[in-house]
Enzyme design. Sequence first.
Site, PDB file in Angstrom:
ATOM      1  N   ASN A  13       0.811  -1.219   0.000  1.00  0.00           N
ATOM      2  CA  ASN A  13       0.000   0.000   0.000  1.00  0.00           C
ATOM      3  C   ASN A  13       0.848   1.275   0.000  1.00  0.00           C
ATOM      4  OD1 ASN A  13       0.575  -0.940   2.709  1.00  0.00           O
ATOM      5  ND2 ASN A  13      -0.764   0.653   3.470  1.00  0.00           N
ATOM      6  N   HIS A  14       2.067   1.213   0.518  1.00  0.00           N
ATOM      7  CA  HIS A  14       2.895   2.419   0.562  1.00  0.00           C
ATOM      8  C   HIS A  14       3.562   2.732  -0.774  1.00  0.00           C
ATOM      9  CE1 HIS A  14       2.765   3.675   4.799  1.00  0.00           C
ATOM     10  NE2 HIS A  14       2.368   2.412   4.964  1.00  0.00           N
ATOM     11  N   HIS A  63       1.134  -8.532  -0.130  1.00  0.00           N
ATOM     12  CA  HIS A  63       1.323  -7.566   0.939  1.00  0.00           C
ATOM     13  C   HIS A  63       0.271  -7.733   2.023  1.00  0.00           C
ATOM     14  CE1 HIS A  63       2.695  -3.926   2.871  1.00  0.00           C
ATOM     15  NE2 HIS A  63       1.456  -3.505   2.925  1.00  0.00           N
ATOM     16  N   HIS A 138       1.728  -6.866   5.915  1.00  0.00           N
ATOM     17  CA  HIS A 138       0.947  -5.635   6.041  1.00  0.00           C
ATOM     18  C   HIS A 138       0.654  -5.189   7.468  1.00  0.00           C
ATOM     19  CE1 HIS A 138      -1.856  -2.603   4.709  1.00  0.00           C
ATOM     20  NE2 HIS A 138      -2.909  -3.242   5.151  1.00  0.00           N
TER      21      HIS A 138
END
Length: 169
Positions: A13-14, A63, A138
């Site tokens: 997500n980053h 992730h 995650h």
Amino acid sequence: ICYPTNIYIVRGNHEFGCLCSKYGFRDELFREYQDEVVFNFIVRAFAYIPIAAVIDNVIICVHGGVGPDVPNINVVNDIQRPIENFNMKVASSIIWSDPSTKVTNFEPSPRGIGYLFGQKNLFDFLEASKAVRIVRGHQFVPEGYVSLFEDRLVTVFSASNYCGTMNNE
């Protein structure tokens, strides 16, 4: 460098512009290069990073996890890259979902995107994918890693001081 054919990057997500801007990556690049173009090129490159990897046909690396729109790992092959945002259900499930020992079926994640999934959800996904385990990263875990659901799901979280507030071993 020592193992160029054995190391792969899986997107999390980053690696989306909205998050790497929020948590300092954009600022760090600007301090170094004084040019917004560098950040934009890097975010564009992030959009091509795969969201899953399969090791020896039996270990799936993602992730986040799985969601109701991800019946098996093969659905990842249908995702067109670049992935610019979280609007695709399959991608957002794989990137944002988290396991929970308290749910028996998929539930919306308290993060506001992705799902919580339980042991049965995981086992159904692994069976349909002909896999034995998911390895993911995650969620913060104090020990640095944790195994759930009869060792069929492993979370590895290696940031030793996440956001300056959460220390792990």
